[in-house]
Enzyme design. Sequence first.
Site, PDB file in Angstrom:
ATOM      1  CE  LYS A 187      -2.010   2.572   3.348  1.00  0.00           C
ATOM      2  NZ  LYS A 187      -2.137   3.825   2.806  1.00  0.00           N
ATOM      3  CD  GLU A 260      13.676   1.250   8.777  1.00  0.00           C
ATOM      4  OE1 GLU A 260      14.303   2.181   9.200  1.00  0.00           O
ATOM      5  OE2 GLU A 260      14.356   0.316   8.713  1.00  0.00           O
ATOM      6  CB  CYS A 294      12.877   9.734   7.445  1.00  0.00           C
ATOM      7  SG  CYS A 294      13.813   8.670   6.677  1.00  0.00           S
ATOM      8  CD  GLU A 392       9.656  13.292  11.802  1.00  0.00           C
ATOM      9  OE1 GLU A 392       8.614  12.646  12.255  1.00  0.00           O
ATOM     10  OE2 GLU A 392      10.372  12.673  11.091  1.00  0.00           O
TER      11      GLU A 392
HETATM   12  P1  NAP Z   1       1.973   8.192   8.599  1.00  0.00           P
HETATM   13  O1  NAP Z   1       0.893   9.198   9.185  1.00  0.00           O
HETATM   14  O2  NAP Z   1       2.379   6.961   9.725  1.00  0.00           O
HETATM   15  O3  NAP Z   1       1.522   7.098   7.367  1.00  0.00           O
HETATM   16  C1  NAP Z   1       2.781   6.603   6.353  1.00  0.00           C
HETATM   17  C2  NAP Z   1       1.921   5.833   5.584  1.00  0.00           C
HETATM   18  O4  NAP Z   1       1.315   4.605   6.357  1.00  0.00           O
HETATM   19  C3  NAP Z   1       0.560   6.548   4.753  1.00  0.00           C
HETATM   20  O5  NAP Z   1       0.829   5.967   3.648  1.00  0.00           O
HETATM   21  C4  NAP Z   1      -0.455   5.858   5.705  1.00  0.00           C
HETATM   22  O6  NAP Z   1      -1.734   5.755   4.909  1.00  0.00           O
HETATM   23  C5  NAP Z   1       0.095   4.466   6.096  1.00  0.00           C
HETATM   24  N1  NAP Z   1      -0.796   4.227   7.376  1.00  0.00           N
HETATM   25  C6  NAP Z   1      -0.602   4.663   8.467  1.00  0.00           C
HETATM   26  N2  NAP Z   1      -1.238   4.003   9.492  1.00  0.00           N
HETATM   27  C7  NAP Z   1      -1.621   2.724   8.852  1.00  0.00           C
HETATM   28  C8  NAP Z   1      -2.106   1.507   9.278  1.00  0.00           C
HETATM   29  N3  NAP Z   1      -2.508   1.456  10.414  1.00  0.00           N
HETATM   30  N4  NAP Z   1      -2.372   0.565   8.119  1.00  0.00           N
HETATM   31  C9  NAP Z   1      -1.996   0.652   6.888  1.00  0.00           C
HETATM   32  N5  NAP Z   1      -1.440   1.694   6.570  1.00  0.00           N
HETATM   33  C10 NAP Z   1      -1.177   3.007   7.570  1.00  0.00           C
HETATM   34  O7  NAP Z   1       3.168   8.915   8.242  1.00  0.00           O
HETATM   35  P2  NAP Z   1       3.274  10.260   7.389  1.00  0.00           P
HETATM   36  O8  NAP Z   1       3.257  11.473   8.067  1.00  0.00           O
HETATM   37  O9  NAP Z   1       2.533  10.214   6.275  1.00  0.00           O
HETATM   38  O10 NAP Z   1       4.797  10.107   6.990  1.00  0.00           O
HETATM   39  C11 NAP Z   1       5.838  10.879   7.410  1.00  0.00           C
HETATM   40  C12 NAP Z   1       6.465  10.364   8.722  1.00  0.00           C
HETATM   41  O11 NAP Z   1       7.400   9.107   8.076  1.00  0.00           O
HETATM   42  C13 NAP Z   1       7.610  10.965   9.440  1.00  0.00           C
HETATM   43  O12 NAP Z   1       7.378  10.868  10.668  1.00  0.00           O
HETATM   44  C14 NAP Z   1       9.035  10.546   8.840  1.00  0.00           C
HETATM   45  O13 NAP Z   1      10.140  10.621   9.720  1.00  0.00           O
HETATM   46  C15 NAP Z   1       8.546   9.023   8.648  1.00  0.00           C
HETATM   47  N6  NAP Z   1       9.494   8.401   7.860  1.00  0.00           N
HETATM   48  C16 NAP Z   1      10.418   7.573   8.107  1.00  0.00           C
HETATM   49  C17 NAP Z   1      11.355   7.209   7.280  1.00  0.00           C
HETATM   50  C18 NAP Z   1      12.412   5.945   7.929  1.00  0.00           C
HETATM   51  O14 NAP Z   1      13.105   5.190   6.801  1.00  0.00           O
HETATM   52  N7  NAP Z   1      12.618   5.782   9.024  1.00  0.00           N
HETATM   53  C19 NAP Z   1      11.237   7.368   5.843  1.00  0.00           C
HETATM   54  C20 NAP Z   1      10.325   8.145   5.422  1.00  0.00           C
HETATM   55  C21 NAP Z   1       9.348   8.840   6.276  1.00  0.00           C
HETATM   56  P3  NAP Z   1      -2.941   6.669   5.235  1.00  0.00           P
HETATM   57  O15 NAP Z   1      -2.503   8.085   5.513  1.00  0.00           O
HETATM   58  O16 NAP Z   1      -3.781   6.516   4.097  1.00  0.00           O
HETATM   59  O17 NAP Z   1      -3.591   6.096   6.408  1.00  0.00           O
END
Ligand code: NAP
Length: 523
Positions: A187, A260, A294, A392
């Site tokens: 996804k 991650e 990130c 963050e």
């Molecule tokens: P997020 O709200 O956690 O969402 C990330 C992705 O996961 C979205 O596509 C979201 O889809 C999906 N998702 C969340 N909960 C889910 C669940 N229970 N089941 C299935 N899918 C789920 O994060 P974001 O704010 O969009 O992304 C930014 C964050 O990612 C930052 O905190 C960044 O640091 C972190 N990040 C970390 C890394 C690393 O390698 N450590 C790399 C890139 C980004 P929906 O929104 O449609 O629910």
Amino acid sequence: MTRTATPLPATLTPALLDRLTAAVVAAPDAPRTVTTAPYTGEPLAELPVSTPADVEEAFARARAAQARWAAVPVRERARILLRFHDLVLARQDEALDLMQAENGKTRRDAFLEVTDIAVTARYYARAVVGLLAPKRRRGAIPVLTHTTELRHPKGVVTVISPWNYPLSMAAGDAIPALLAGNAVVQKPDTQTALTALWALDLMLEAGLPAEVWQMVVGRGSSIGDGLLAGADYVMFTGSTASGRRIARAAGERLIGASLELGGKNAMVVLPDADIAKAAEGAVAACFPSAGQLCVSIERLYVAEEIRAEFVAAFVARTRALRVGAAFDFSVDVGSLTTPAQLETVTAHLADAVSKGATVLAGGVARPDLGPLFHEPTILADVTPDMAVFAQETFGPVVSIYPYREVAEAIAMANATPYGLNASVWSRSGARGRAVAARLHAGTVNVNEAFAAAWGSVDAPMGGMGDSGVGRRHGAEGILKYTEVQTVAHQRLRGFGPPSGMSHARWSRILTVALRTLRVVGAR
Ligand code: NAP
């Protein structure tokens, strides 16, 4: 079917976009969702939305395909990945245009993802045979016990990937999972799903059998449960809050998870740093993909004796950055991706300024360039009561803090529940590496921002503490997608006494044997 009100580069033909969206697992009459182009705020793409039933269908197809895929020799799987590598480089303009259109990043930030995927594909394609080959292990009884460690694919791996690095995060984590003989149900974030679908399209062209890599589109709140229910392993990249929810669900099912997550990454400029290089490095560290990276830096610790000179150089370079929208290499900083990101950046800045922070560069949104643009911003006089201090931001905002002793800088850098990435600057490589080893972060770059560690794909990459569990890259990045099995073949005789010998005598002989093994240095 994709419809757009945004003028798109010529590479993104309607035929290409239609082919990409057709690969989403969704019923023909599925509801549609429309994404928005960050550069313009105009509608960009119309995508089908998968239902929980579609997710079940994706798992059924993936599971059937996985058994056949696992029987394909590893060397043939590797050849497919090398063809994928070549296609990514040959057709990179499509990917660059797609990433820019969906994410709003600059072309140079998008190109970094192309190189990342090429490097990852080549590395795992070349390393996979050795990494997955059966390994002889020391047997229980030398010579008599023939012990082998085998690696089997987990089965079907769920990959959930975010919008900020749409090619790196989507394809980068699928590549080792597929090479290990798994099927993948993925996804991607809806906002950047076309880029993930493009990677799937190229993988099929490279020879990946149909159905091995399934793609669904939808909100986590709607299809998240199904993505966990069907998986044998889950690879999640996103926020720490979402990661905790995924980990709970994986724990309930007793399946493994690699998470991650977020970061609040620190850069430490030591007193002996080359100031011009460190200032250049800080720009590269803080503002890629408008800070939506990130591993980018949001906290900068600078030795008091060089602070004035460093700040002047960093501020001058930051002010000189060209911010804007261009489907070429002419700008340095692109757009934020979603209104939510702009809101967070704006709220963190307003909070900091209202509590006494000083804006040294930037500090304002740029609606004249597009709805989601924001100036790269440097803050000073940031205090613990401000949101930007510990939370963050995930935007182009960095706070500078002075320090007097290196130990103080290390303590401040480590004073966070996160532990993803860090950067240290020094003219002495040995001193830089010594400080690096004392930082609580999964990767630390010396005299570099993040690319040195990230690009070292032979070494693991991931977070400590609230930044995650598990690692991508290196041996760990593929072995996590395997189930390890020990096969021990006992030859000639077993573990009991020879016939006619008492257990008491046998235990005395074994005791002498154990002492001898210790003396001769056996493991
Ligand atoms: P997020 O709200 O956690 O969402 C990330 C992705 O996961 C979205 O596509 C979201 O889809 C999906 N998702 C969340 N909960 C889910 C669940 N229970 N089941 C299935 N899918 C789920 O994060 P974001 O704010 O969009 O992304 C930014 C964050 O990612 C930052 O905190 C960044 O640091 C972190 N990040 C970390 C890394 C690393 O390698 N450590 C790399 C890139 C980004 P929906 O929104 O449609 O629910």
